[in-house]
Write a protein that holds these residues in place. Sequence first.
Motif, PDB file in Angstrom:
ATOM      1  N   THR A 128       0.843  -1.197   0.000  1.00 55.72           N
ATOM      2  CA  THR A 128       0.000   0.000   0.000  1.00 55.72           C
ATOM      3  C   THR A 128       0.875   1.243   0.000  1.00 55.72           C
ATOM      4  O   THR A 128       1.962   1.244   0.582  1.00 55.72           O
ATOM      5  CB  THR A 128      -0.983   0.000   1.195  1.00 55.72           C
ATOM      6  OG1 THR A 128      -1.772   1.181   1.151  1.00 55.72           O
ATOM      7  CG2 THR A 128      -0.268  -0.058   2.530  1.00 55.72           C
ATOM      8  N   ARG A 129       0.359   2.262  -0.679  1.00 52.06           N
ATOM      9  CA  ARG A 129       1.117   3.518  -0.739  1.00 52.06           C
ATOM     10  C   ARG A 129       0.453   4.609   0.072  1.00 52.06           C
ATOM     11  O   ARG A 129       0.995   5.658   0.279  1.00 52.06           O
ATOM     12  CB  ARG A 129       1.217   4.004  -2.191  1.00 52.06           C
ATOM     13  CG  ARG A 129       2.229   3.244  -2.982  1.00 52.06           C
ATOM     14  CD  ARG A 129       2.356   3.814  -4.349  1.00 52.06           C
ATOM     15  NE  ARG A 129       1.191   3.522  -5.159  1.00 52.06           N
ATOM     16  CZ  ARG A 129       1.039   3.930  -6.400  1.00 52.06           C
ATOM     17  NH1 ARG A 129       1.951   4.675  -6.965  1.00 52.06           N
ATOM     18  NH2 ARG A 129      -0.033   3.613  -7.090  1.00 52.06           N
ATOM     19  N   GLU A 132      -5.835   3.806   3.766  1.00 54.52           N
ATOM     20  CA  GLU A 132      -7.158   3.605   3.194  1.00 54.52           C
ATOM     21  C   GLU A 132      -8.106   4.685   3.716  1.00 54.52           C
ATOM     22  O   GLU A 132      -7.823   5.348   4.699  1.00 54.52           O
ATOM     23  CB  GLU A 132      -7.697   2.221   3.573  1.00 54.52           C
ATOM     24  CG  GLU A 132      -6.986   1.073   2.888  1.00 54.52           C
ATOM     25  CD  GLU A 132      -5.659   0.715   3.538  1.00 54.52           C
ATOM     26  OE1 GLU A 132      -5.278   1.408   4.491  1.00 54.52           O
ATOM     27  OE2 GLU A 132      -5.019  -0.227   3.077  1.00 54.52           O
TER      28      GLU A 132
END
Lengths: 193, 155
Positions: A128-129, A132
């Motif tokens: 993940t960058r 969320e």
Amino acid sequence: MFAPPPSSKRVTSSRSDVQVFSDNENGSSPNGSKWLLLLLLGAVLASGYIIWNSSKKIAPGLIETPDGEIVLSPEREAKRDRELEEIDNAIQYALVATIDGYYPCLSCPFGIKTIYLYKGNVWKYGVTRKGEAERYPGGNYGADNLLFLPMFEGTYSECLKREKTLIYNYPLLPEAIERQVILARPPGNKYDS
Amino acid sequence: MIADKEQRPTAEELQLKSDEQTLFISGRIWHELYPKADPGLFLEALRREIDLSKYGEGIAKFYFTFVIMEELSPNFSNWVGSDYYPEKASIDIGIRLPYQDVVDGDEKAVIKLMEKALLEGIDTIAEHKQEFIAPFDYRAFKNDVEAIFENPDWY
């Protein structure tokens, strides 16, 4: 029986709050004013178009300084910096089972859709960058009762390489080899990436 | 193991079971600190002892996340905080624990830190009381969770 001819004067109905007009007050035709209004509107639109067409057009996200210089808007600059930072600050993670139980299986063969995992077993590897939208996004991990374990922090490219290595090597993990059906990928990884 | 077909629930049954759950305790924990920091203990105890519907309909789903990371870059800063979603009557809380204390502490000390974080998280519910779609007695909820932790053998 004939109906009375329509009056050209202002007629007020018996209800005090309802008024009916047949002509305007001074008796002139409404069509004349309508044309005049239309003509005026056309003139305004035409001059607006000419002014807009003659000035420099700037796409959203850009602004012109008082000196006539075109620069990025502060919002666009912030977006660029954020996106650059996201590329440098990625996380490679594992989702593991929080408790013993059944979990959805996306990589199981033979039409099997669920799998029993013991606490701590890997369900998925991912990268993940950015955070969320929701901190624990109501099951958006793909299943409930999962724990997000960051395993490596680095650039997006480094994290993708680690993720891929882990996915391909998953069948060699003791927890995977112990099963009667050995999966090619973790249960939550439908694909190799 | 992949269990026998008779025992194994279908994906639909699994989803139904998940929809019925009201308490979700998870974590974003640096992998070297797991299972020293184990949200599963809290998940099992709360699901065993707490009936969320008892406190009102204002919160139908309670999501809590322990965040244990040495550093949190700005793009992950939203892992920490408290949000209420009226459309789902759900609350989503992330509380960060002091990383070094978790590294240095033994299992008992880490559980104490996690208890404190969970109670601190429940306190944030008060920030959202104006948005609740129905009443929710968060004080009673916190009291009941505290009561679980008062028993030294709760885990």
